[in-house]
Scaffold this motif. Structure first.
Motif, mmCIF file in Angstrom:
data_model
loop_
_atom_site.group_PDB
_atom_site.id
_atom_site.type_symbol
_atom_site.label_atom_id
_atom_site.label_comp_id
_atom_site.label_asym_id
_atom_site.label_seq_id
_atom_site.Cartn_x
_atom_site.Cartn_y
_atom_site.Cartn_z
ATOM 1 N N GLY A 185 0.807 -1.208 0.000
ATOM 2 C CA GLY A 185 0.000 0.000 0.000
ATOM 3 C C GLY A 185 0.844 1.263 0.000
ATOM 4 O O GLY A 185 0.528 2.240 -0.710
ATOM 5 N N TYR A 186 1.913 1.281 0.776
ATOM 6 C CA TYR A 186 2.781 2.463 0.816
ATOM 7 C C TYR A 186 3.342 2.748 -0.573
ATOM 8 O O TYR A 186 3.421 3.905 -1.013
ATOM 9 C CB TYR A 186 3.946 2.253 1.784
ATOM 10 C CG TYR A 186 3.582 1.802 3.179
ATOM 11 C CD1 TYR A 186 2.355 2.147 3.757
ATOM 12 C CD2 TYR A 186 4.463 1.033 3.927
ATOM 13 C CE1 TYR A 186 2.027 1.719 5.043
ATOM 14 C CE2 TYR A 186 4.149 0.607 5.208
ATOM 15 C CZ TYR A 186 2.922 0.945 5.756
ATOM 16 O OH TYR A 186 2.613 0.515 7.019
ATOM 17 N N GLU A 187 3.750 1.683 -1.263
ATOM 18 C CA GLU A 187 4.389 1.880 -2.561
ATOM 19 C C GLU A 187 3.389 2.309 -3.635
ATOM 20 O O GLU A 187 3.683 3.177 -4.460
ATOM 21 C CB GLU A 187 5.122 0.595 -2.957
ATOM 22 C CG GLU A 187 6.322 0.326 -2.056
ATOM 23 C CD GLU A 187 7.020 -0.985 -2.333
ATOM 24 O OE1 GLU A 187 8.159 -1.158 -1.849
ATOM 25 O OE2 GLU A 187 6.434 -1.857 -3.017
ATOM 26 N N GLN A 188 2.212 1.709 -3.634
ATOM 27 C CA GLN A 188 1.209 2.122 -4.618
ATOM 28 C C GLN A 188 0.768 3.562 -4.371
ATOM 29 O O GLN A 188 0.672 4.372 -5.307
ATOM 30 C CB GLN A 188 0.000 1.183 -4.571
ATOM 31 C CG GLN A 188 0.319 -0.213 -5.071
ATOM 32 C CD GLN A 188 -0.604 -0.663 -6.191
ATOM 33 O OE1 GLN A 188 -1.148 0.128 -6.947
ATOM 34 N NE2 GLN A 188 -0.774 -1.963 -6.298
ATOM 35 N N CYS A 189 0.498 3.900 -3.125
ATOM 36 C CA CYS A 189 0.091 5.282 -2.812
ATOM 37 C C CYS A 189 1.229 6.263 -3.076
ATOM 38 O O CYS A 189 0.998 7.387 -3.525
ATOM 39 C CB CYS A 189 -0.371 5.378 -1.358
ATOM 40 S SG CYS A 189 -1.992 4.639 -1.059
ATOM 41 N N GLY A 190 2.466 5.842 -2.795
ATOM 42 C CA GLY A 190 3.603 6.718 -3.043
ATOM 43 C C GLY A 190 3.745 7.060 -4.512
ATOM 44 O O GLY A 190 3.982 8.216 -4.884
ATOM 45 N N GLY A 191 3.613 6.049 -5.381
ATOM 46 C CA GLY A 191 3.693 6.311 -6.811
ATOM 47 C C GLY A 191 2.623 7.288 -7.267
ATOM 48 O O GLY A 191 2.892 8.199 -8.076
ATOM 49 N N SER A 411 12.945 4.720 -0.137
ATOM 50 C CA SER A 411 11.843 3.841 -0.520
ATOM 51 C C SER A 411 10.540 4.400 0.065
ATOM 52 O O SER A 411 10.528 5.000 1.141
ATOM 53 C CB SER A 411 12.077 2.429 0.018
ATOM 54 O OG SER A 411 13.286 1.887 -0.471
ATOM 55 N N TYR A 412 9.437 4.172 -0.647
ATOM 56 C CA TYR A 412 8.149 4.615 -0.131
ATOM 57 C C TYR A 412 7.816 3.870 1.161
ATOM 58 O O TYR A 412 8.070 2.674 1.306
ATOM 59 C CB TYR A 412 7.041 4.363 -1.151
ATOM 60 C CG TYR A 412 7.153 5.198 -2.401
ATOM 61 C CD1 TYR A 412 7.163 6.593 -2.337
ATOM 62 C CD2 TYR A 412 7.235 4.605 -3.657
ATOM 63 C CE1 TYR A 412 7.262 7.365 -3.479
ATOM 64 C CE2 TYR A 412 7.328 5.359 -4.813
ATOM 65 C CZ TYR A 412 7.345 6.742 -4.725
ATOM 66 O OH TYR A 412 7.442 7.495 -5.863
ATOM 67 N N SER A 413 7.246 4.599 2.091
ATOM 68 C CA SER A 413 6.886 4.037 3.386
ATOM 69 C C SER A 413 5.680 4.801 3.921
ATOM 70 O O SER A 413 5.171 5.732 3.275
ATOM 71 C CB SER A 413 8.054 4.164 4.370
ATOM 72 O OG SER A 413 8.311 5.542 4.648
ATOM 73 N N ARG A 414 5.257 4.455 5.112
ATOM 74 C CA ARG A 414 4.145 5.186 5.733
ATOM 75 C C ARG A 414 4.494 6.651 5.965
ATOM 76 O O ARG A 414 3.641 7.525 5.909
ATOM 77 C CB ARG A 414 3.802 4.511 7.069
ATOM 78 C CG ARG A 414 2.370 4.717 7.569
ATOM 79 C CD ARG A 414 2.197 3.956 8.873
ATOM 80 N NE ARG A 414 0.816 3.769 9.251
ATOM 81 C CZ ARG A 414 0.083 4.625 9.925
ATOM 82 N NH1 ARG A 414 0.606 5.797 10.269
ATOM 83 N NH2 ARG A 414 -1.167 4.343 10.248
#
Length: 422
Positions: A185-191, A411-414
């Motif tokens: 979820g963090y990575e999809q939302c980050g993108g 890296s994408y994270s919370r």
């Protein structure tokens, strides 16, 4: 150990022990000329068992159609249940390699199971192919040479074209995101959020809910009060089903448009839904409602074989089998020569995949795709499926960014979503 804690610890181990060369060989898996043994790991029990079943279906469908033979060698597929659990996945991977003597591993669905197996094969050089596992860093900051994402995608890859579409084509300026509270979820939302905010959009708030959330009403009430132009939802499995239903029941459908990750409107979710899923827009490399002849052929064959439309899981494993077939043929079946086989896999260009468009890997082992912006629509027979609105060509896992520059970013994270403050 719960999945989030294991994922963090597994990622840390990968970071601490990153290597730049394939590890030492284990004993040869079989004499050349004997069967090529493929170890298929899938969650046939546990929280994502339905997706695991479709992984096996898609993989076997390809080989059943093509005679289970490459360069005169039989293809033997040995399936093990990873039980949606990283410890079990590691145990089953060891069994496949050390007892069943497979030439390669493929599969797994959850990121934590994939990271566990990736850490194992890093030390022995066994080829491991991941058509489903989307953890960004497995083909970015912590890549392992013998782990290749054939027919898969990185988590932050697909949302970026959707963010551009939302801002430039739909005119949305304010977004609220809601996502399951874990790495995918963090990575999809980050993108999505990084691209949307760099375009000039505003991220009003991000909600992170636990996996297996039964009641979304507290989040929906807050979303309504924030009055965004649009909601971006990153939900998978049963959470996706419940969120879509409750969004409509709460009265938000038709008032606040919903965009979704590719998993939100995957067939594994929407085949059990009705009008509440109609009109949701998402982005993905696969669109089962595409009129591309190769896609129509694949969808018809899959539907005939299993009496359902193909999900991302079935499509990805079918395409993964096709990719392996091409790589094996390039080395005349000599998969025991791992460096040569892995090099052949990296050079494969699928011109006849179910997508109907050429697919190749980038220099980091992740596919480059034409990405569909797609919308859920009802077919004349009453089934819902995704149909294309437009196509964005040549989308890499790095989007518009230079890879070397991008990899210097965290890296994408919370806590890090790449959001540009206005």
């Amino acid at each position: 150990m719960n999945r989030r804690k294991f994922l963090s610890s597994a990622s840390a181990v990968v970071a601490a022990n990153a290597v730049t060369a394939v590890g030492p060989f284990v004993r040869p898996a079989s004499a050349q000329g004997g069967p090529i043994r493929i170890g298929l790991l899938a969650p046939l029990t546990g929280v994502v068992a339905a997706g695991g079943k479709e992984m096996v279906e898609g993989f076997n469908l390809y080989w059943d159609q093509h005679g289970k033979k490459v360069a005169g060698r039989e293809i033997e597929i040995i399936v093990e249940d990873d039980a949606s659990n990283p410890d079990t996945a590691l145990q089953k991977a060891r069994r496949l390699v050390e007892q069943r003597n497979v030439n390669m591993l493929i599969g797994d669905l959850l990121a934590n199971t994939g990271l566990a197996v990736a850490e194992y094969v890093k030390g022995n050089g066994v080829p491991y192919f991941i058509p489903i596992i989307a953890a960004d860093d497995l083909t970015q900051r912590k890549r392992i040479p013998n782990v290749i994402r054939i027919a898969g995608y990185s988590a932050s890859q697909m949302p970026r074209p959707l963010a551009d579409y939302a801002y430039h084509k739909k005119g949305y300026r304010k977004v609220v995101t809601i996502s399951q509270d874990y790495t995918f979820g963090y990575e999809q939302c980050g993108g999505f959020c990084q691209t949307f905010s760099e375009n000039g959009g505003q991220v009003l708030h991000q909600f992170w809910q636990p996996l297996n959330t039964a009641d979304f009403s507290p989040y929906l009430a807050q979303i309504q009060s924030l009055k965004p132009d649009v909601v971006y939802a990153m939900e998978t499995g049963a959470d996706a089903n419940r969120f879509i239903q409750q969004y409509a029941n709460f009265g938000l459908k038709g008032k606040i448009p919903m965009l979704g990750c590719m998993n939100l409107t995957d067939q594994s979710v929407i085949r059990t839904l009705g009008a509440e899923c109609d009109g949701i827009v998402s982005s993905a490399q696969f669109c089962e409602g595409s009129t591309a002849p190769a896609t129509e052929k694949f969808v018809a064959e899959y539907e005939k074989a299993f009496n359902k439309l193909p999900s991302l899981y079935g499509f990805s494993m079918y395409s993964g089998a096709m990719w392996l077939d091409a790589g094996m043929k390039a080395v005349n079946g000599n998969v025991e020569d791992r460096p040569k086989f892995l090099a052949a896999i990296r050079k494969v260009v699928l011109n006849d995949s179910p997508l109907g468009r050429p697919v190749r890997l980038d220099d980091y082992g992740n596919p480059i795709y034409d990405v569909y912006i797609r919308e859920v629509k009802r077919r004349p027979d009453g089934k819902y499926w995704n149909v294309p609105l437009e196509t964005v060509p040549n989308v890499s896992q790095f989007g518009k960014y230079d890879p070397e520059t991008y990899l210097k970013q965290a890296s994408y994270s919370r806590t890090f979503q790449g959001i540009k403050k206005s």
